[in-house]
Design a protein around this motif. Structure first.
Motif, PDB file in Angstrom:
ATOM      1  N   ARG A 100       0.857  -1.185   0.000  1.00  0.00           N
ATOM      2  CA  ARG A 100       0.000   0.000   0.000  1.00  0.00           C
ATOM      3  C   ARG A 100       0.898   1.242   0.000  1.00  0.00           C
ATOM      4  NH1 ARG A 100      -3.967   0.681   5.163  1.00  0.00           N
ATOM      5  NH2 ARG A 100      -4.674   2.784   4.713  1.00  0.00           N
ATOM      6  N   VAL A 101       0.437   2.307  -0.667  1.00  0.00           N
ATOM      7  CA  VAL A 101       1.254   3.523  -0.755  1.00  0.00           C
ATOM      8  C   VAL A 101       0.592   4.632   0.060  1.00  0.00           C
ATOM      9  CG1 VAL A 101       2.095   5.304  -2.349  1.00  0.00           C
ATOM     10  CG2 VAL A 101       2.165   2.898  -3.022  1.00  0.00           C
ATOM     11  N   PHE A 102       1.382   5.368   0.809  1.00  0.00           N
ATOM     12  CA  PHE A 102       0.861   6.497   1.598  1.00  0.00           C
ATOM     13  C   PHE A 102       1.423   7.794   1.028  1.00  0.00           C
ATOM     14  CE2 PHE A 102       0.621   2.814   4.296  1.00  0.00           C
ATOM     15  CZ  PHE A 102      -0.548   2.993   5.023  1.00  0.00           C
ATOM     16  N   ALA A 103       0.629   8.854   1.136  1.00  0.00           N
ATOM     17  CA  ALA A 103       1.060  10.161   0.575  1.00  0.00           C
ATOM     18  C   ALA A 103       1.913  10.897   1.611  1.00  0.00           C
ATOM     19  CB  ALA A 103      -0.174  10.986   0.207  1.00  0.00           C
ATOM     20  N   TRP A 104       3.121  10.369   1.830  1.00  0.00           N
ATOM     21  CA  TRP A 104       4.012  11.000   2.805  1.00  0.00           C
ATOM     22  C   TRP A 104       5.002  11.893   2.083  1.00  0.00           C
ATOM     23  CZ3 TRP A 104       5.027   5.637   5.567  1.00  0.00           C
ATOM     24  CH2 TRP A 104       3.884   5.303   6.316  1.00  0.00           C
ATOM     25  N   CYS A 105       5.691  12.721   2.824  1.00  0.00           N
ATOM     26  CA  CYS A 105       6.571  13.723   2.190  1.00  0.00           C
ATOM     27  C   CYS A 105       7.712  13.061   1.434  1.00  0.00           C
ATOM     28  CB  CYS A 105       7.134  14.657   3.233  1.00  0.00           C
ATOM     29  SG  CYS A 105       8.512  13.993   4.171  1.00  0.00           S
TER      30      CYS A 105
END
Ligand SMILES: Nc1ncnc2c1ncn2[C@@H]1O[C@H](COP(=O)(O)OS(=O)(=O)O)[C@@H](OP(=O)(O)O)[C@H]1O
Length: 285
Positions: free
Chosen positions: A280-285
């Motif tokens: 899963r991909v997270f919208a982190w910096c």
């Protein structure tokens, strides 16, 4: 089990008997699910929100059994004694964010119960680091002790990121998760998006109910946005509305744009490895 978790309320005239029977049937059980971290990820919010479910009994205080020798030495009897009273069929849940990064914790949890379900709530690791620093700074100020500015801890004198900084180490999620995955199958660890939980708790809680095989009892009406607090607060079906205490949602210590850029660049690869591990991909910096 499911029946109890979705039990209909007893008629009013039977209430006193039901309460007495319930108290007599209450026992302390080892947890069937543990919130293992991450520190500053939203573990308290997740536990409190989960406690809205009638089929769940939560340990209010962090137990620190699997990560602290002085507690672990006391054995499972001691651990069980830290758990809340629960009714037959209720799921006991405890949260100790220190478990996630503790090297011995995965093996110890597995030795207790190889079938226990694990909840991991994650958050943008750069933001988590700043929150972690802010908490330590606050604690030291309370004790009248000085603390170095964040940038001094995060950057070496030559301006590069200091990979040994403890709060940064705790943000390298892939390293810690790797140890848990040596002991538990991926399907036994449910990942909660802590940033999404702040924006809108309900969908995350629904996912947790599903993972824990609880009947869907937590509703959007159990949450309301408190503009003063700046966060969602809880509206239990019975009982007082409540927000998390002031240690949650403190203003963060400053971190300059340049240092933040370096931090984000440093975290790019560890984050990618974590995304691969959880699928899963997270919208982190
Ligand atoms: N509803 C609600 N109310 C208040 N706070 C909320 C909520 N949901 C998530 N959060 C976020 O939880 C962060 C604290 O995480 P933890 O509870 O895991 O911290 S701790 O490790 O137990 O100290 C805390 O981090 P900071 O904002 O950095 O203080 C909050 O952003």
């Amino acid at each position: 089990l499911r029946e109890l978790r979705s039990a209909v309320p007893a008629p009013a005239d039977a209430a006193a008997t039901t309460n007495a029977t319930a108290t007599a049937n209450a026992t302390q059980c080892l947890p069937g699910a543990i919130i293992i971290g991450v520190r500053k990820g939203g573990t308290r919010a997740l536990l409190e929100m989960l406690s809205l479910h009638p089929g769940v009994a939560v340990a209010k205080a962090e137990v620190h059994y699997f990560n602290l020798e002085e507690h672990y030495r006391r054995g499972l009897g001691w651990y069980r004694a830290q758990m809340p009273a629960s009714l037959p069929g209720q799921l006991t849940v405890e949260k100790t964010p220190g478990y996630f990064a503790a090297p011995l914790a995965p093996g110890r949890v597995r030795a207790m119960d190889g079938a226990v379900r694990l909840l991991l709530i994650v958050r943008d690791p750069a933001e988590r680091l700043v929150s972690d620093y802010t908490q330590v700074l606050h604690n030291r100020r309370q004790r009248g002790k000085p603390y170095r500015p964040l940038e001094e801890l995060l950057l070496r004198p030559d301006g590069a990121i200091d990979a040994g900084y403890k709060a940064l180490q705790r943000s390298l999620y892939h390293q810690h998760l790797g140890r848990w995955l040596q002991r538990f199958p991926r399907g036994q660890i449910h990942v909660v998006d802590g940033d999404a939980l702040v924006r809108d708790p309900f969908p995350e809680l629904r996912g947790v109910e599903r993972f824990l095989e609880l009947s869907p009892r937590i509703a959007p009406s159990n949450f309301y946005f408190n503009a003063t607090k700046g966060f969602y607060c809880l509206l239990p079906n019975a009982g007082q509305e409540r927000c998390l205490d002031e240690s949650k949602g403190r203003p963060h210590a400053p971190l300059g744009a340049n240092a933040r850029r370096k931090l984000c660049r440093f975290l790019r690869r560890p984050n990618r490895r974590f995304f691969e591990m959880v699928g899963r991909v997270f919208a982190w910096c």
